[in-house]
Design an enzyme around this catalytic site. Structure first.
Site, PDB file in Angstrom:
ATOM      1  N   HIS A 150      -7.867  -5.706   0.512  1.00 53.28           N
ATOM      2  CA  HIS A 150      -6.686  -4.848   0.413  1.00 53.28           C
ATOM      3  C   HIS A 150      -5.382  -5.510   0.850  1.00 53.28           C
ATOM      4  CE1 HIS A 150      -4.399  -1.194   0.122  1.00 53.28           C
ATOM      5  NE2 HIS A 150      -4.146  -1.148   1.412  1.00 53.28           N
TER       6      HIS A 150
ATOM      7  N   SER B 297       0.833  -1.202   0.000  1.00 50.53           N
ATOM      8  CA  SER B 297       0.000   0.000   0.000  1.00 50.53           C
ATOM      9  C   SER B 297       0.876   1.264   0.000  1.00 50.53           C
ATOM     10  CB  SER B 297      -0.970  -0.038   1.184  1.00 50.53           C
ATOM     11  OG  SER B 297      -2.016   0.892   1.018  1.00 50.53           O
TER      12      SER B 297
ATOM     13  N   ASP C 284     -10.205  -5.295  -3.966  1.00 48.88           N
ATOM     14  CA  ASP C 284      -9.652  -4.257  -3.088  1.00 48.88           C
ATOM     15  C   ASP C 284     -10.454  -2.972  -3.280  1.00 48.88           C
ATOM     16  OD1 ASP C 284      -8.131  -2.387  -1.714  1.00 48.88           O
ATOM     17  OD2 ASP C 284      -6.205  -3.140  -2.457  1.00 48.88           O
TER      18      ASP C 284
END
Length: 278
Positions: A253, A107, A223
Site C-alpha cells: 500500500h 491513500s 496493494d
C-alpha cells in the site's frame, strides 16, 4: 554536498498541526497529504529525500490525526481535511514567493489532494503526485451505501472497519514502527471518516473531468488495502493531458515505505524536476 533541511512546526487557523522541512532557495515546494490513521511525521524520510534535491515540504495533520485536535481517526469532513491542505499551501506559498507548488497525497490523502485540486487550488500549484488514492468503493454493498450517511450522523464515532497494518508494507520494520507509533490511530475506522471517503470517492470521477494539471499516479501492484483499480479511476476520468500512471509490481500500500522506496522516490523526484517549470 547535501542540502541542509530545517524542520519547523506550527498550528493552522483551523487548529490543525503542521510541520515543514525547509531548504535554502528551494526549486519547488511540496505539500504532503497523509492517509487515514497516520500523520505527517511518517513522511519525514520523503521530505528529506525531496530536500536533498532542493524541494521544501510541508505536511498538515488531518483533523483527528497525529497532533491535530479531534476524536482520533475522525476527519470531521472531507472539506475540513481539504481546508487544512489549502491553508498549508497558502502558508508555504507565502514563505517561498515565486516558487512552484506541488501536492503529494497518499491513500485518503490522495482523495483529499484530488478534492483540493478539483476545487480552487492555489494559483502556483503546477502538478501533483497521487499515491494509492482512496477511490475504490467496489467493496461497499448497497446497504452500506445507504446506511453509511445515517451512521455518520447518528454515530459518527462508531468503529466500522479495521485496517490491517500488515498491508502497509512488506518491510517488517515499517510495520512494527507503524504499530508502535503513538500518533497513529490503531482503532477501527470511524463511521464519519468511512462515509466521507465513500462519498468523496463516488463523486470524484465527475470532478476529475475538469482537472487539467499534470499528474503522476503511483500504486503498488499488490496493494491489498486499496487495489490498483483505484488509480485506474484517475486514468479513465482525469482531463489532464499530462498524466502518468505507474504501478509497481509486488509493492504493497505505501510505495514510499517499501524496500524499493528509493526507486519510487527517484521516480517522483524525476517527475517533479520535469514539471517544476510548467
Amino acid at each position: 554536498m547535501t542540502t541542509p533541511v530545517r524542520h519547523g512546526q506550527g498550528t493552522l487557523a483551523t487548529g490543525q498541526y503542521w510541520q515543514g522541512w525547509a531548504v535554502p532557495d528551494p526549486v519547488g515546494v511540496v505539500v504532503l497529504v497523509h492517509g487515514a490513521h497516520e500523520h505527517g511525521g511518517r513522511y519525514a524520510h520523503v521530505a528529506e529525500r525531496l530536500g536533498a534535491t532542493g524541494y521544501a515540504s510541508y505536511a498538515p495533520d488531518h483533523p483527528g490525526h497525529g497532533r491535530s485536535p479531534g476524536r482520533r481517526g475522525d476527519i470531521r469532513s472531507l472539506a475540513a481535511a481539504v481546508e487544512g491542505v489549502a491553508q498549508t499551501a497558502r502558508a508555504a506559498a507565502d514563505r517561498h514567493p515565486g516558487v512552484p507548488l506541488f501536492v503529494y497525497g497518499h491513500s485518503l490523502g490522495g482523495l483529499v489532494a484530488l478534492q483540493y485540486l478539483t476545487g480552487t487550488p492555489h494559483e502556483r500549484v503546477v502538478g501533483a503526485v497521487v499515491s494509492a488514492p482512496a477511490l475504490d468503493t467496489s467493496t461497499a454493498t448497497p446497504a452500506q451505501r445507504v446506511l453509511a450517511p445515517v451512521l455518520s450522523r447518528v454515530a459518527p464515532g462508531l468503529g466500522v472497519l479495521t485496517l490491517d497494518a500488515e498491508t502497509v508494507s512488506r518491510d517488517p520494520e515499517v510495520v512494527a514502527a507503524y504499530r508502535a507509533d503513538p500518533l497513529n490511530h490503531t482503532g477501527r475506522m470511524v463511521a464519519r471518516t468511512g462515509t466521507e471517503i465513500m462519498l468523496g470517492a463516488a463523486g470524484m470521477p465527475a470532478r476529475l473531468r475538469d482537472l487539467r494539471l499534470p499528474l503522476l499516479v503511483v500504486h503498488g501492484g499488490d496493494d491489498r488495502l486499496m487495489p490498483p483499480s483505484a488509480s485506474e479511476v484517475v486514468r479513465q476520468h482525469a482531463g489532464s493531458p499530462d498524466l502518468t500512471v505507474r504501478v509497481y509490481d509486488g509493492l504493497y500500500h505505501e510505495p514510499h515505505n517499501e524496500p524499493e522506496k528509493d526507486r519510487v522516490l527517484d521516480d517522483v523526484v524525476a517527475w517533479l524536476d520535469a514539471h517544476r517549470g510548467s
